[in-house]
Design a protein around this motif. Structure first.
Motif, PDB file in Angstrom:
ATOM      1  N   GLU A   1      37.519  41.996  38.806  1.00 30.37           N
ATOM      2  CA  GLU A   1      38.512  41.923  39.866  1.00 30.37           C
ATOM      3  C   GLU A   1      37.863  41.963  41.248  1.00 30.37           C
ATOM      4  N   ALA A   2      36.669  42.505  41.360  1.00 30.92           N
ATOM      5  CA  ALA A   2      36.021  42.602  42.666  1.00 30.92           C
ATOM      6  C   ALA A   2      35.490  41.252  43.148  1.00 30.92           C
ATOM      7  N   VAL A   3      35.345  40.274  42.261  1.00 36.78           N
ATOM      8  CA  VAL A   3      34.844  38.943  42.647  1.00 36.78           C
ATOM      9  C   VAL A   3      35.991  38.145  43.265  1.00 36.78           C
ATOM     10  N   SER A   4      35.748  37.584  44.419  1.00 37.19           N
ATOM     11  CA  SER A   4      36.795  36.800  45.092  1.00 37.19           C
ATOM     12  C   SER A   4      36.887  35.398  44.485  1.00 37.19           C
ATOM     13  N   ALA A   5      38.054  34.811  44.615  1.00 40.24           N
ATOM     14  CA  ALA A   5      38.255  33.446  44.113  1.00 40.24           C
ATOM     15  C   ALA A   5      37.424  32.440  44.896  1.00 40.24           C
ATOM     16  N   GLY A   6      37.201  32.691  46.197  1.00 42.07           N
ATOM     17  CA  GLY A   6      36.388  31.772  46.990  1.00 42.07           C
ATOM     18  C   GLY A   6      34.971  31.673  46.484  1.00 42.07           C
ATOM     19  N   GLU A   7      34.406  32.813  45.994  1.00 46.88           N
ATOM     20  CA  GLU A   7      33.057  32.777  45.459  1.00 46.88           C
ATOM     21  C   GLU A   7      33.000  31.942  44.190  1.00 46.88           C
ATOM     22  N   VAL A   8      34.030  32.055  43.347  1.00 50.32           N
ATOM     23  CA  VAL A   8      34.080  31.248  42.122  1.00 50.32           C
ATOM     24  C   VAL A   8      34.179  29.759  42.460  1.00 50.32           C
ATOM     25  N   LEU A   9      35.028  29.436  43.434  1.00 49.86           N
ATOM     26  CA  LEU A   9      35.190  28.028  43.804  1.00 49.86           C
ATOM     27  C   LEU A   9      33.901  27.451  44.373  1.00 49.86           C
ATOM     28  N   GLN A  10      33.145  28.247  45.127  1.00 49.26           N
ATOM     29  CA  GLN A  10      31.894  27.762  45.693  1.00 49.26           C
ATOM     30  C   GLN A  10      30.872  27.468  44.601  1.00 49.26           C
ATOM     31  N   VAL A  11      30.806  28.345  43.567  1.00 51.93           N
ATOM     32  CA  VAL A  11      29.879  28.116  42.462  1.00 51.93           C
ATOM     33  C   VAL A  11      30.248  26.840  41.713  1.00 51.93           C
ATOM     34  N   VAL A  12      31.545  26.650  41.460  1.00 50.68           N
ATOM     35  CA  VAL A  12      31.989  25.455  40.733  1.00 50.68           C
ATOM     36  C   VAL A  12      31.694  24.192  41.537  1.00 50.68           C
ATOM     37  N   ALA A  13      31.927  24.220  42.864  1.00 47.01           N
ATOM     38  CA  ALA A  13      31.703  23.033  43.691  1.00 47.01           C
ATOM     39  C   ALA A  13      30.226  22.668  43.744  1.00 47.01           C
ATOM     40  N   GLU A  14      29.349  23.658  43.941  1.00 50.14           N
ATOM     41  CA  GLU A  14      27.925  23.363  44.038  1.00 50.14           C
ATOM     42  C   GLU A  14      27.358  22.883  42.708  1.00 50.14           C
ATOM     43  N   ALA A  15      27.731  23.543  41.612  1.00 49.30           N
ATOM     44  CA  ALA A  15      27.208  23.133  40.313  1.00 49.30           C
ATOM     45  C   ALA A  15      27.807  21.808  39.848  1.00 49.30           C
TER      46      ALA A  15
ATOM     47  N   VAL B   1      42.130  26.588  42.547  1.00 38.89           N
ATOM     48  CA  VAL B   1      42.581  27.428  41.432  1.00 38.89           C
ATOM     49  C   VAL B   1      43.947  26.940  40.996  1.00 38.89           C
ATOM     50  N   LYS B   2      44.084  26.591  39.722  1.00 37.63           N
ATOM     51  CA  LYS B   2      45.348  26.087  39.191  1.00 37.63           C
ATOM     52  C   LYS B   2      46.120  27.150  38.416  1.00 37.63           C
ATOM     53  N   ASP B   3      45.455  28.188  37.919  1.00 38.75           N
ATOM     54  CA  ASP B   3      46.163  29.204  37.124  1.00 38.75           C
ATOM     55  C   ASP B   3      45.403  30.524  37.245  1.00 38.75           C
ATOM     56  N   LEU B   4      46.164  31.616  37.234  1.00 34.94           N
ATOM     57  CA  LEU B   4      45.603  32.971  37.327  1.00 34.94           C
ATOM     58  C   LEU B   4      46.264  33.823  36.250  1.00 34.94           C
ATOM     59  N   LEU B   5      45.454  34.508  35.460  1.00 39.75           N
ATOM     60  CA  LEU B   5      45.970  35.320  34.355  1.00 39.75           C
ATOM     61  C   LEU B   5      45.289  36.684  34.402  1.00 39.75           C
ATOM     62  N   GLN B   6      46.128  37.752  34.225  1.00 38.34           N
ATOM     63  CA  GLN B   6      45.633  39.138  34.224  1.00 38.34           C
ATOM     64  C   GLN B   6      46.389  39.907  33.156  1.00 38.34           C
ATOM     65  N   GLY B   7      45.672  40.727  32.410  1.00 36.29           N
ATOM     66  CA  GLY B   7      46.288  41.462  31.311  1.00 36.29           C
ATOM     67  C   GLY B   7      46.317  40.639  30.051  1.00 36.29           C
ATOM     68  N   GLY B   8      46.962  41.196  29.018  1.00 33.55           N
ATOM     69  CA  GLY B   8      47.020  40.493  27.743  1.00 33.55           C
ATOM     70  C   GLY B   8      45.651  40.415  27.113  1.00 33.55           C
TER      71      GLY B   8
ATOM     72  N   LEU C   1      39.824  39.245  35.724  1.00 35.42           N
ATOM     73  CA  LEU C   1      40.786  38.175  35.989  1.00 35.42           C
ATOM     74  C   LEU C   1      40.315  36.888  35.306  1.00 35.42           C
ATOM     75  N   SER C   2      41.291  36.114  34.861  1.00 31.11           N
ATOM     76  CA  SER C   2      40.992  34.803  34.262  1.00 31.11           C
ATOM     77  C   SER C   2      41.483  33.720  35.233  1.00 31.11           C
ATOM     78  N   LEU C   3      40.519  32.903  35.737  1.00 32.77           N
ATOM     79  CA  LEU C   3      40.842  31.836  36.695  1.00 32.77           C
ATOM     80  C   LEU C   3      40.621  30.473  36.037  1.00 32.77           C
ATOM     81  N   THR C   4      41.609  29.638  36.128  1.00 31.25           N
ATOM     82  CA  THR C   4      41.486  28.238  35.690  1.00 31.25           C
ATOM     83  C   THR C   4      41.296  27.378  36.936  1.00 31.25           C
ATOM     84  N   VAL C   5      40.146  26.728  37.022  1.00 30.25           N
ATOM     85  CA  VAL C   5      39.761  25.959  38.214  1.00 30.25           C
ATOM     86  C   VAL C   5      39.746  24.470  37.855  1.00 30.25           C
ATOM     87  N   ARG C   6      40.331  23.672  38.739  1.00 31.47           N
ATOM     88  CA  ARG C   6      40.306  22.208  38.593  1.00 31.47           C
ATOM     89  C   ARG C   6      39.394  21.649  39.681  1.00 31.47           C
TER      90      ARG C   6
END
Length: 681
Positions: free
Chosen positions: A604-618, A628-635, A642-647
Motif C-alpha cells: 500500500e505504501a507504493v504509489s500508483a505513479g511509481e508503478v505507471l512509470q515502471v510500466v512505461a519505461e519497460a 490504471v484501469k482497475d484497483l482491487l483491495q481485500g479478498g 493493492l492489486s493494480l490493473t494497468v493498460r
C-alpha cells in the motif's frame, strides 16, 4: 558525342546542375550518361540532332533556364575552285575543302582543354581542328592526305564491287555494293553512312583534303548502318579512342555539312595560320523554304495570352524564321528554313517561341480553351442520368417526335392549358402534332413490352418543344416501370412485381447522379395519374418534374389493363439550373492504438505513479499512454497490498506480427516488475 561540361558551362554562362541536365536530356528523348563529372556523352534521336553539339545543347539549356538564345555562330563563306560532282538521285550531300597548314597546329589553351576533357588525343595536325568543329557543330569531319588523290575527279557516286578505300590498311572494310561514296578517281575517300576518322596529316605545308557528308535519314539505304552500341556507364569501360569510328549525328538539312566545313576553314586561317586552296560542294540541295500562315491569336493562346504581336514576331525571328506582319490582322506569314523541318504546325511554332523565350519565363497557367466553356454541365447531367438508368437495368428507347392528333395518348404528360403544336405541311402531316412530353412515346411501348417480356423497364432522354418558336425547347428524362421486378425464387414462389418503392429508389439514384439530395415527393393531382398516387418532384422546394401511378383508364389505353404502371418525368433544364450539393464524406473513426494489460500486486505504501512509470519505461511507451484501469483491495489480495490493473498503449516500431510485439513488450514489463520485488501477471 562526348561534350565537355566545362565548355558547355562556358557557353551557357554559369554552373550546370548535372542531375537536371541528364533529366532534361532524357525527357527530350536523348540518351545521355555522365563521364566522371567532366563530360556528358549524348546520343540524340534523329529529330533532335542539335542536341549532339555544344552549340545546340547550350541553346536548349539556356532556353530551359530562361536565359534567351545563344549568340549565332560566325561562319565564313566557302571559296570555290574544287571540282566536286554528284550523280543524280543520290539522297546525300558532301562538302569538301583543300587546306594547307605550314606548321604544327597549336590550339588555344581553352580549346585544347576542351578536347582533352572530351577524350580527344591532340596530334598537332588538322585532325585537332576537325575534332573541335565536330564537338562544336555536331557534324563529324574527315581528313586525308591530298597528295595521293586525284582532286580533279572528286565525285559522289554509288560504290562499285571493285571499290577500295583510300587508306592502305587492308583491315579497313570496303564499302558495300550500292552504298554512296565520295571517290577521287577510282579510290574511295568516304562512305556516306560511315564516319572515317580524320587522319593526322603532318603539318608541313602539304595539301590536306577535309570533308563532311550529309545523308537523308528518310531515304532507303542499301547498306543500313549498324545500331549504336549502348552507352557505357560512368566510370566503366575503356577510355574513348579517336581512332575508332563512332556513330555520327547529322544536321537537319543538307547544308549542315557546308556549315561544318566553313567553320573548319575559318579555324584553319585563324588558329593554324593556314590557307585554303579550294572548296566545293555537291549532292542534294536544301529544299525551298516553307511558308506557313499560323493564326496569331492561336499562337498567343498556346504561348501566353498576354503576349503582344511584336514580341511574338521577335521570338519567332530569333529562332531562325522570317516573319512578315499579317496582312489581314489574323494570320502571320512565317518562312521556315529548310534546316528546321520540325517547324511544320502551329504547336511546333509555339514550342519554338517558348524555347527562345525561355521555359521558365512562361506563365504557370493553362491557356484558355478554344472550344468554349468546358465541361458542359447540361451534357454531363444527361450522360450521368443515362448511365444511372442503365446501371439499374432500364432500357433506353427513342420514340417518335410527331404524334397523330387522334391518338388518345397525344396529350398525356402535357402541362394543363398548353396549346398543342400542330404541323402544317404535306397532306400526310396535317393531322400531326409535336409531342409535349416524353411519356406518350414511352407508354406506347409498355403494352408490347409487357406482352412479350412480362416487364417494362424503360427510359428516354429527349427534347420537348415549349412553343413554336425556333430553339424554344427543353430536355426531359422520363422513366416507366411495370411488370415483374424479380424472378421467382424459393423465398418468393411468385415473381415480385414493381411497386412504388422501386420508383422511389430509382429517383434516389437519379438524384445522386444529378449531384442533388433525395427528391421530395409532394401530392399533386395529374389527369393521367391515379388519385392518391400522383406527386410533384421537388428539389429544395423547386418543382423539377412529376411522378406517380398511371390511372386505370390510361392503362387501358396502352393495352395494360390490370397492370401497375409507374411513371416519372423530369425537366432537366430546371434540374440542371440548381446548384449541386457537395457530397458529404464521413471519415471513419481512427482505430485504437495497440495496447497490453498487466496486473501487479504492490504494498500500500507504493504509489500508483511509481508503478505507471515502471510500466512505461519497460514497455517502451510514453507515460501519458499508461493508465490504471482497475484497483482491487481485500479478498484474494494479501493484507496491506493493492492489486493494480494497468493498460499501456504503444506505437508500433517494427513490421512484424502485432501479437509478437505485444507479447514481447508485456514480458519486458513483467521482468521489470519482478526486479522491483512486485508480483505481476
Amino acid at each position: 558525342m562526348k561534350i565537355p561540361l566545362a565548355w558547355l558551362e562556358q557557353e551557357c554562362g554559369g554552373h550546370l546542375d548535372r542531375t537536371a541536365l541528364l533529366d532534361a536530356l532524357h525527357e527530350s528523348g536523348a540518351r545521355a550518361v555522365l563521364d566522371a563529372d567532366r563530360a556528358v556523352e549524348v546520343v540524340p534521336p534523329p529529330e533532335l540532332a542539335h542536341l549532339g553539339s555544344v552549340r545546340g545543347l547550350a541553346a536548349e539549356v539556356r532556353a530551359r533556364n530562361g536565359d534567351g538564345p545563344t549568340a549565332p555562330l560566325r561562319l565564313s563563306v566557302l571559296p570555290n575552285g574544287l571540282a566536286l560532282t554528284a550523280d543524280e538521285g543520290i539522297p546525300g550531300r558532301v562538302a569538301a575543302a583543300v587546306v594547307r597548314i605550314p606548321a604544327a597546329v597549336r590550339l588555344p589553351d581553352a580549346a585544347a582543354d576542351r578536347l582533352r576533357a572530351a577524350g580527344v588525343r591532340l596530334t598537332g595536325t588538322v585532325a585537332d581542328l576537325a575534332a573541335y568543329v565536330a564537338l562544336e557543330t555536331g557534324q563529324p569531319l574527315g581528313s586525308t592526305d591530298a597528295r595521293a588523290l586525284d582532286l580533279t575527279g572528286l565525285r559522289l557516286r554509288a560504290a562499285s564491287p571493285a571499290g577500295q578505300l583510300a587508306h592502305d590498311d587492308p583491315s579497313t572494310p570496303s564499302p558495300p555494293p550500292g552504298a554512296w561514296v565520295l571517290s577521287a578517281g577510282e579510290r574511295t575517300v568516304a562512305v556516306l553512312g560511315r564516319d572515317t576518322p580524320p587522319a593526322a596529316v603532318p603539318a608541313d605545308g602539304r595539301e590536306t583534303l577535309v570533308w563532311a557528308w550529309w545523308l537523308d535519314p528518310a531515304a532507303a539505304h542499301p547498306a543500313p548502318l549498324p545500331e549504336p552500341e549502348p552507352l557505357p556507364q560512368p566510370g566503366t569501360g575503356p577510355e574513348p579512342d579517336t581512332d575508332e569510328a563512332a556513330p555520327a549525328v547529322r544536321g537537319h538539312d543538307p547544308h549542315s555539312c557546308d556549315r561544318a566545313v566553313a567553320r573548319l576553314v575559318r579555324l584553319v586561317t585563324d588558329w593554324a595560320g593556314g590557307t585554303v586552296t579550294a572548296a566545293g560542294r555537291a549532292g542534294a540541295a536544301a529544299p525551298a523554304p516553307r511558308v506557313l500562315r499560323p493564326d496569331a491569336d492561336e499562337l498567343r493562346r498556346l504561348l501566353d495570352p498576354d503576349t503582344d504581336l511584336a514580341t511574338l514576331t521577335s521570338l519567332l525571328a530569333a529562332g531562325g524564321t522570317a516573319v512578315a506582319p499579317p496582312g489581314d490582322g489574323s494570320a502571320l506569314h512565317v518562312t521556315v528554313p529548310a534546316a528546321r523541318p520540325d517547324l511544320d504546325c502551329v504547336p511546333a511554332l509555339a514550342g519554338e517561341a517558348a524555347r527562345v523565350r525561355g521555359y521558365r519565363t512562361l506563365p504557370r497557367r493553362l491557356p484558355p480553351s478554344a472550344a468554349g466553356p468546358w465541361p458542359d454541365r447540361a451534357r454531363q447531367l444527361r450522360g450521368g442520368l443515362a448511365a444511372a438508368a442503365l446501371r439499374r437495368g432500364l432500357q433506353q428507347i427513342v420514340s417518335p417526335v410527331l404524334l397523330r392528333a387522334s391518338e388518345p395518348l397525344s396529350t398525356v404528360g402535357t402541362p394543363p392549358g398548353a396549346e398543342p403544336i400542330t404541323v402544317h405541311g404535306r397532306a400526310g402531316l396535317r393531322d400531326m402534332r409535336v409531342r409535349g412530353s416524353l411519356l406518350p412515346g414511352l407508354l406506347g411501348v409498355v403494352g408490347r413490352s409487357l406482352r412479350h417480356m412480362g416487364a417494362a423497364h424503360l427510359f428516354e432522354l429527349g427534347q420537348v418543344p415549349l412553343s413554336a418558336a425556333y430553339g424554344d425547347e427543353s430536355w426531359r428524362f422520363a422513366v416507366v416501370l411495370s411488370g415483374s421486378a424479380a424472378p421467382a425464387s424459393l423465398v418468393e414462389p411468385r415473381p415480385r412485381t414493381v411497386g412504388f418503392a422501386d420508383l422511389n429508389g430509382l429517383l434516389r439514384t437519379v438524384a445522386g447522379a444529378a449531384g442533388q439530395e433525395a427528391f421530395e415527393l409532394t401530392p399533386r393531382p395529374h389527369a393521367e395519374f391515379a388519385d392518391g398516387a400522383s406527386f410533384a418532384v421537388r428539389v429544395r422546394g423547386t418543382a423539377v418534374g412529376r411522378a406517380g401511378l398511371l390511372s386505370e383508364r390510361t392503362a387501358e389505353l396502352i393495352d395494360a389493363a390490370g397492370e401497375r404502371v409507374f411513371c416519372a418525368e423530369l425537366d432537366l433544364d430546371a434540374l440542371g439550373g440548381l446548384p449541386p450539393v457537395p457530397a458529404t464524406v464521413r471519415l471513419p473513426d481512427p482505430l485504437p492504438p495497440p495496447a497490453f494489460n498487466v496486473t501487479v500486486v504492490v504494498p500500500e505504501a507504493v504509489s500508483a505513479g511509481e508503478v505507471l512509470q515502471v510500466v512505461a519505461e519497460a514497455g517502451g511507451t510514453e507515460h501519458r499512454r499508461v493508465a490504471v484501469k482497475d484497483l482491487l483491495q481485500g479478498g484474494r489480495v494479501p493484507a496491506g497490498h493493492l492489486s493494480l490493473t494497468v493498460r499501456a498503449e504503444f506505437v508500433r516500431t517494427d513490421d512484424g506480427p502485432l501479437r509478437e510485439e505485444r507479447r514481447r513488450r508485456r514480458e519486458t514489463v513483467l521482468r521489470a516488475l519482478a526486479d522491483r520485488g512486485w508480483s505481476g501477471r
